[in-house]
Motif scaffolding. Structure first.
Motif, mmCIF file in Angstrom:
data_model
loop_
_atom_site.group_PDB
_atom_site.id
_atom_site.type_symbol
_atom_site.label_atom_id
_atom_site.label_comp_id
_atom_site.label_asym_id
_atom_site.label_seq_id
_atom_site.Cartn_x
_atom_site.Cartn_y
_atom_site.Cartn_z
ATOM 1 N N MET A 60 0.826 -1.204 0.000
ATOM 2 C CA MET A 60 0.000 0.000 0.000
ATOM 3 C C MET A 60 0.864 1.260 0.000
ATOM 4 O O MET A 60 1.968 1.258 0.533
ATOM 5 C CB MET A 60 -0.916 0.011 1.233
ATOM 6 N N PRO A 61 0.364 2.354 -0.564
ATOM 7 C CA PRO A 61 1.134 3.601 -0.574
ATOM 8 C C PRO A 61 1.082 4.298 0.788
ATOM 9 O O PRO A 61 0.004 4.589 1.296
ATOM 10 C CB PRO A 61 0.427 4.436 -1.643
ATOM 11 N N ILE A 62 2.250 4.543 1.373
ATOM 12 C CA ILE A 62 2.307 5.291 2.630
ATOM 13 C C ILE A 62 2.246 6.793 2.344
ATOM 14 O O ILE A 62 1.693 7.575 3.103
ATOM 15 C CB ILE A 62 3.583 4.939 3.430
ATOM 16 N N GLN A 63 2.818 7.204 1.189
ATOM 17 C CA GLN A 63 2.762 8.601 0.756
ATOM 18 C C GLN A 63 3.147 8.654 -0.724
ATOM 19 O O GLN A 63 3.522 7.648 -1.325
ATOM 20 C CB GLN A 63 3.692 9.483 1.582
ATOM 21 N N SER A 71 0.232 16.550 2.376
ATOM 22 C CA SER A 71 -0.890 15.744 1.906
ATOM 23 C C SER A 71 -2.071 15.833 2.871
ATOM 24 O O SER A 71 -3.232 15.906 2.452
ATOM 25 C CB SER A 71 -0.434 14.287 1.760
ATOM 26 N N THR A 72 -1.766 15.863 4.160
ATOM 27 C CA THR A 72 -2.809 15.996 5.182
ATOM 28 C C THR A 72 -3.529 17.327 5.050
ATOM 29 O O THR A 72 -4.764 17.397 5.037
ATOM 30 C CB THR A 72 -2.195 15.875 6.594
ATOM 31 N N VAL A 73 -2.756 18.398 4.942
ATOM 32 C CA VAL A 73 -3.336 19.741 4.832
ATOM 33 C C VAL A 73 -4.146 19.874 3.543
ATOM 34 O O VAL A 73 -5.242 20.448 3.534
ATOM 35 C CB VAL A 73 -2.226 20.817 4.897
ATOM 36 N N ASN A 74 -3.637 19.310 2.444
ATOM 37 C CA ASN A 74 -4.356 19.412 1.171
ATOM 38 C C ASN A 74 -5.706 18.703 1.229
ATOM 39 O O ASN A 74 -6.682 19.169 0.635
ATOM 40 C CB ASN A 74 -3.534 18.828 0.024
ATOM 41 N N CYS A 75 -5.761 17.571 1.951
ATOM 42 C CA CYS A 75 -7.048 16.873 2.076
ATOM 43 C C CYS A 75 -8.073 17.761 2.764
ATOM 44 O O CYS A 75 -9.228 17.804 2.347
ATOM 45 C CB CYS A 75 -6.871 15.571 2.850
ATOM 46 N N ARG A 76 -7.658 18.497 3.774
ATOM 47 C CA ARG A 76 -8.601 19.369 4.490
ATOM 48 C C ARG A 76 -8.944 20.622 3.684
ATOM 49 O O ARG A 76 -10.061 21.134 3.777
ATOM 50 C CB ARG A 76 -8.030 19.761 5.846
ATOM 51 N N GLY A 264 -0.105 7.307 5.396
ATOM 52 C CA GLY A 264 0.495 8.192 6.394
ATOM 53 C C GLY A 264 -0.412 9.365 6.719
ATOM 54 O O GLY A 264 -0.694 9.655 7.888
ATOM 55 N N ALA A 265 -0.901 10.037 5.671
ATOM 56 C CA ALA A 265 -1.826 11.156 5.880
ATOM 57 C C ALA A 265 -3.161 10.661 6.410
ATOM 58 O O ALA A 265 -3.818 11.344 7.209
ATOM 59 C CB ALA A 265 -2.028 11.919 4.568
#
Length: 408
Positions: A60-63, A71-76, A264-265
């Motif tokens: 699976m892709p971790i990032q 990536s976390t901030v972009n999702c929000r 990860g995100a």
């Protein structure tokens, strides 16, 4: 979703891949690659810069090319597209499928309107959590649910064992495991606007926890308005032969704003949203009451019981549990799983089950279990990281406000 320390694992891989001996790092993390199961999007992840890691028996892709923080901030702010096809979707059918599932979970499934679902917990005889799952009543004779990848084998064995006994007594229930389908999670403020380009169904009339079987990008999909980030979004079960085209279409319609997003995100997003990670924040010795999921126990179920471990759980509801899940913010380095929690006198009162640095809040957050009475918001604590105590405070969860799409 099962598995611990994904954020830390992603950071570790990123740092080590940046160092000289990349072949050694590849051997360290990807030695079992040949034995791993692959989703139909595996090659797509790799071609888009996905850093693949072993997870619950899958690659699976971790990032991706961006950092877990970005990536976390972009999702929000925009949106994230997750491949969660390693999770296991299944359908229960038959006129007795609701009485059957209610023997195994704490939810009042019978009270759900057709086309709606709820988070629930599979319990064991002692009231502990076998797994958590979103249980959807498609119709009175059709239940759809998704179980966690790392729990698949034990969950299916548990369901099958009880199904055999139920059917032996004349119960009408059968199951189908949806291995022919893939699962995508589209999360964030652009989720609905982007997905609306790919279906004629009016998504504004589908609310949080609603379920529909609809055409999306030319494929018949199971659509649930849910997710694991605290954002508005959808989980889309799509026939596997259409999964790649759907993923590409979503990314294209977003004009680059929705990004492929890894585990990860996903881990940092769910922690910011105060959501449990099975295997970290819930285990077979933790009850739903201790985990802060009392709200998921239906009113009728509290009165009648009838599920595994009901005696223990109903007693805890009456008397209160001895430990409780709580959220924390802290100074110093981020707390990690198993970090000791002390009161202001230095006495052990519990331990952290998940922790990290919040990309969106720019501070340390964590959750864990403490003795009842020490779980109240504002309580000052000490959290031990690498043997040194740092100041912390019990903090109400979710840390980041949820944005689920509900009727106004």
């Amino acid at each position: 979703m099962r598995g611990g320390g994904l954020w830390q694992l992603g950071q570790s891989i990123s740092r080590r891949l940046a160092q000289a001996d990349k072949k050694a790092v590849a051997r360290r993390y990807f030695a079992s690659e040949a034995d791993l199961k692959k989703t139909v999007l595996y090659d797509f992840h790799v071609s888009n810069g996905g850093k693949m890691v072993p997870f619950a028996g899958w690659g699976m892709p971790i990032q991706y090319k961006d950092s877990i923080m970005d990536s976390t901030v972009n999702c929000r702010e925009n949106g994230g597209l997750f491949d969660v096809s390693h999770m296991c979707g299944l359908s229960l059918k038959g006129k007795d499928c609701i009485p059957f599932i209610e023997k195994l979970v704490i939810a009042d499934v019978a009270a759900l309107a057709p086309g709606t679902g709820t988070l629930s917990v599979f319990t064991n005889e002692k009231g502990g959590a076998i797994d958590d799952s979103v249980i959807t009543k498609v119709k009175d004779d059709h239940i759809y649910l998704v179980v966690n990848a790392g729990c698949r084998d034990k969950d299916l064995a548990h369901i099958e064992e009880h199904m055999k006994a139920f059917k032996a007594k004349g119960g009408d229930v059968s199951w189908h495991i949806h291995d022919e389908r893939s699962l995508l999670a589209l999360q964030g403020p652009l989720a609905a606007p982007v997905l609306q380009h790919l279906t004629k169904e009016d998504l504004s009339k589908i609310y949080f926890s609603d379920f529909r079987i609809i055409d999306i990008n030319g494929a018949t999909c199971f659509l649930t308005r849910t997710g694991y980030t605290g954002e508005d979004g959808f989980e889309i079960s799509v026939p596997s032969e259409y999964a790649l085209d759907l993923a590409k279409a979503i990314l294209e319609k977003s004009e680059g704003k929705v990004r492929l997003t890894g585990l990860g995100a996903r881990d940092s997003l769910r922690l910011e949203a105060g959501l449990c990670l099975y295997g970290n924040d819930m285990e077979q010795h933790i009850t739903p009451v201790e985990a802060g999921l009392t709200w998921a126990i239906g009113k009728r179920r509290r009165a009648e019981g009838g599920f595994l471990g009901a005696e223990t759980i109903l007693k805890q509801l009456e008397e209160g549990p001895k430990i409780r899940r709580a959220g924390f913010t802290s100074s110093g380095p981020p707390a990690r799983s198993h970090s000791e929690i002390q009161n202001d006198k230095g006495v052990n009162i519990g331990e952290v089950t998940s922790g990290g640095f919040s990309p969106c809040l720019k501070k340390n957050i964590a959750m864990g279990y403490v003795k009842s009475g020490s779980h109240k918001s504002g309580t000052k604590v000490k959290i031990l990281v690498r043997g040194k105590a740092y100041d912390g405070v019990v903090t109400k969860m979710p840390f980041v406000p949820t944005k689920y799409y509900k009727p106004s």
